[in-house]
Motif scaffolding. Structure first.
Motif, PDB file in Angstrom:
ATOM      1  N   ARG A 137      18.452   4.402   0.021  1.00 57.02           N
ATOM      2  CA  ARG A 137      17.290   4.836   0.802  1.00 57.02           C
ATOM      3  C   ARG A 137      16.032   4.200   0.238  1.00 57.02           C
ATOM      4  NH1 ARG A 137      14.167   8.777  -1.686  1.00 57.02           N
ATOM      5  NH2 ARG A 137      15.050   9.548  -3.643  1.00 57.02           N
ATOM      6  N   PHE A 138      14.985   4.233   1.024  1.00 62.56           N
ATOM      7  CA  PHE A 138      13.664   3.781   0.586  1.00 62.56           C
ATOM      8  C   PHE A 138      12.726   4.975   0.556  1.00 62.56           C
ATOM      9  CE2 PHE A 138      15.529   0.060   2.650  1.00 62.56           C
ATOM     10  CZ  PHE A 138      15.417  -0.873   1.631  1.00 62.56           C
ATOM     11  N   SER A 139      11.997   5.102  -0.523  1.00 63.24           N
ATOM     12  CA  SER A 139      10.936   6.109  -0.589  1.00 63.24           C
ATOM     13  C   SER A 139       9.597   5.385  -0.540  1.00 63.24           C
ATOM     14  CB  SER A 139      11.055   6.943  -1.872  1.00 63.24           C
ATOM     15  OG  SER A 139      10.922   6.123  -3.025  1.00 63.24           O
ATOM     16  N   PHE A 140       8.556   6.120  -0.154  1.00 68.78           N
ATOM     17  CA  PHE A 140       7.244   5.522   0.026  1.00 68.78           C
ATOM     18  C   PHE A 140       6.170   6.462  -0.511  1.00 68.78           C
ATOM     19  CE2 PHE A 140      10.040   4.256   3.481  1.00 68.78           C
ATOM     20  CZ  PHE A 140       9.946   2.871   3.453  1.00 68.78           C
ATOM     21  N   ARG A 141       5.014   5.891  -0.777  1.00 68.36           N
ATOM     22  CA  ARG A 141       3.863   6.711  -1.149  1.00 68.36           C
ATOM     23  C   ARG A 141       3.209   7.254   0.118  1.00 68.36           C
ATOM     24  NH1 ARG A 141       2.841   2.429  -5.171  1.00 68.36           N
ATOM     25  NH2 ARG A 141       1.262   1.529  -3.799  1.00 68.36           N
ATOM     26  N   HIS A 142       1.986   7.714  -0.022  1.00 70.56           N
ATOM     27  CA  HIS A 142       1.275   8.360   1.076  1.00 70.56           C
ATOM     28  C   HIS A 142       1.168   7.456   2.308  1.00 70.56           C
ATOM     29  CE1 HIS A 142      -0.036  10.704  -2.393  1.00 70.56           C
ATOM     30  NE2 HIS A 142      -0.438  11.645  -1.568  1.00 70.56           N
ATOM     31  N   ARG A 143       1.132   8.082   3.465  1.00 71.04           N
ATOM     32  CA  ARG A 143       0.750   7.470   4.729  1.00 71.04           C
ATOM     33  C   ARG A 143       1.767   6.480   5.275  1.00 71.04           C
ATOM     34  NH1 ARG A 143      -2.488   8.987   8.155  1.00 71.04           N
ATOM     35  NH2 ARG A 143      -3.554   7.011   8.516  1.00 71.04           N
ATOM     36  N   ALA A 144       2.988   6.447   4.714  1.00 73.63           N
ATOM     37  CA  ALA A 144       3.976   5.478   5.178  1.00 73.63           C
ATOM     38  C   ALA A 144       4.325   5.687   6.644  1.00 73.63           C
ATOM     39  CB  ALA A 144       5.235   5.559   4.319  1.00 73.63           C
ATOM     40  N   LEU A 196       0.819  -1.211   0.000  1.00 74.16           N
ATOM     41  CA  LEU A 196       0.000   0.000   0.000  1.00 74.16           C
ATOM     42  C   LEU A 196       0.853   1.261   0.000  1.00 74.16           C
ATOM     43  CD1 LEU A 196      -3.066   0.688   0.110  1.00 74.16           C
ATOM     44  CD2 LEU A 196      -2.771   1.050   2.552  1.00 74.16           C
ATOM     45  N   ILE A 197       1.958   1.253   0.756  1.00 73.14           N
ATOM     46  CA  ILE A 197       2.789   2.456   0.829  1.00 73.14           C
ATOM     47  C   ILE A 197       3.840   2.494  -0.275  1.00 73.14           C
ATOM     48  CG2 ILE A 197       2.441   2.684   3.311  1.00 73.14           C
ATOM     49  CD1 ILE A 197       5.176   1.549   3.790  1.00 73.14           C
ATOM     50  N   GLY A 198       3.924   1.435  -1.088  1.00 68.35           N
ATOM     51  CA  GLY A 198       4.776   1.456  -2.268  1.00 68.35           C
ATOM     52  C   GLY A 198       6.245   1.637  -1.967  1.00 68.35           C
ATOM     53  N   ALA A 199       6.809   0.762  -1.126  1.00 71.86           N
ATOM     54  CA  ALA A 199       8.234   0.868  -0.798  1.00 71.86           C
ATOM     55  C   ALA A 199       9.081   0.671  -2.056  1.00 71.86           C
ATOM     56  CB  ALA A 199       8.606  -0.178   0.248  1.00 71.86           C
ATOM     57  N   THR A 200       9.958   1.622  -2.317  1.00 71.23           N
ATOM     58  CA  THR A 200      10.862   1.562  -3.471  1.00 71.23           C
ATOM     59  C   THR A 200      12.285   1.815  -3.009  1.00 71.23           C
ATOM     60  OG1 THR A 200       9.125   2.421  -4.927  1.00 71.23           O
ATOM     61  CG2 THR A 200      11.397   2.498  -5.753  1.00 71.23           C
ATOM     62  N   GLY A 201      13.220   0.958  -3.404  1.00 67.74           N
ATOM     63  CA  GLY A 201      14.610   1.124  -3.022  1.00 67.74           C
ATOM     64  C   GLY A 201      15.379   1.964  -4.022  1.00 67.74           C
ATOM     65  N   HIS A 202      16.242   2.836  -3.526  1.00 59.43           N
ATOM     66  CA  HIS A 202      17.099   3.671  -4.374  1.00 59.43           C
ATOM     67  C   HIS A 202      18.537   3.530  -3.883  1.00 59.43           C
ATOM     68  CE1 HIS A 202      13.413   5.774  -5.739  1.00 59.43           C
ATOM     69  NE2 HIS A 202      13.056   5.676  -4.472  1.00 59.43           N
ATOM     70  N   LEU A 203      19.429   3.115  -4.756  1.00 60.95           N
ATOM     71  CA  LEU A 203      20.821   2.960  -4.367  1.00 60.95           C
ATOM     72  C   LEU A 203      21.529   4.304  -4.375  1.00 60.95           C
ATOM     73  CD1 LEU A 203      21.785  -0.233  -6.361  1.00 60.95           C
ATOM     74  CD2 LEU A 203      21.024  -0.054  -3.999  1.00 60.95           C
TER      75      LEU A 203
END
Length: 304
Positions: free
Chosen positions: A113-120, A10-17
């Motif tokens: 780092r990890f970025s997320f969508r709303h409400r993470a 739901l929060i769309g965890a995405t990894g960024h190197l």
């Protein structure tokens, strides 16, 4: 899906190197706060992590990794008493994806780092400590380094789709770190994450997440947990901080909000899919949880 999978989806965890780092001698770097969640793995050598707001430095050794769950300044250094220089200029001079600091090549770190969508933050991050340190000798550290090894290989080989593969592997790493946190002796006894491993609350949570539109009652959830209604209600409130049906309402509203953000379906369809018999029933619950109506929420999101 289990509840943790549901929330991460739901929060769309995405990894960024990020740029790798090699250091040696007497060195120290201070990093500015980053949006999202920062992670690093020590591939070689030893160093010390300091985090604003925490009283004590955290020693790191080869094989250790850590997760910073708050956007606060932090430092990495050869020792706790070393002055810290700003990290940004050092990383601006990076070559071939590696930043170098100090006078030798004793320490190697790989991170991102990890970025997320709303409400993470409300759904996941607020339930975590500021730092999760995974020592090298843990099973989870082995799994983290399995992912890190492959991330490193993808970055080095630069094959087609390498960035996407590396980002997915980073999410695997995040799950392993969260597993470590849940299994650690210092894991919190209360809160949503604690409920996942609780023998009474966990089965009820999994039942609700498996079928949120089901007409759940405290009695039917107690049956799923094989305990009495009073036991489930008391345990759920003690661990989660709210009753099971209040939690269910909140989760249904999160699912509805996600559909509204994606503009996925009419309000009537969304209401039915998340467990409400009418638009008005969903609207009442949505307003109570978020302070806004579903239509007002959808308009606000799409006007940003």
């Amino acid at each position: 899906m289990d509840p943790l999978e549901d929330v991460l989806t739901l929060i769309g965890a995405t990894g960024h190197l990020s740029t790798g780092m090699v250091a040696g001698g007497r060195w120290g770097l201070r990093f500015n706060p980053l949006d999202g969640v920062k992670f690093n793995a020590v591939r070689r050598g030893r160093c010390v992590l300091t985090v604003d707001g925490l009283p004590d430095p955290i020693p790191l050794a080869a094989g250790d990794c850590f997760l910073l769950t708050r956007p606060v300044p932090f430092g990495l250094a050869s020792a706790a008493d070393v002055p810290l220089e700003p990290a940004d200029p050092v990383f601006a001079r990076a070559r071939d994806g590696v930043a170098r600091v100090g006078t030798a090549d004793e320490v190697t770190l790989l991170g991102g780092r990890f970025s997320f969508r709303h409400r993470a933050r409300a759904l996941l991050l607020d339930g975590l400590p500021p730092v999760i340190h995974v020592p090298a000798e843990t099973v989870e550290a082995d799994a983290v380094h399995w992912a890190i090894d492959r991330i490193d290989g993808e970055v080095r080989r630069r094959q087609v789709g390498a960035t996407l593969v590396a980002e997915h592997l980073a999410v695997v790493m995040l799950i392993q770190v969260l597993r470590f946190h849940l299994s650690a002796a210092a894991a919190p006894a209360t809160g949503w994450l604690a409920g996942l491993t609780d023998p009474v609350v966990g089965p009820a949570l999994r039942a609700m997440h498996a079928d949120p539109a089901q007409r759940w009652t405290v009695e039917s959830l107690a049956e799923a947990a094989t305990v009495s209604r009073s036991t489930l209600a008391a345990r759920f409130r003690r661990v989660i901080g709210k009753g099971p049906l209040d939690y269910l309402t909140g989760w249904r509203v999160e699912l509805a909000a996600d559909r509204l953000r994606r503009d996925d379906g009419t309000l009537a369809t969304i209401a039915r899919d998340v467990g409400y018999g009418s638009e008005s029933a969903l609207s009442v619950a949505f307003k109570r949880v978020t302070g806004d109506s579903p239509s007002g929420y959808r308009s606000a999101v799409h006007s940003d």
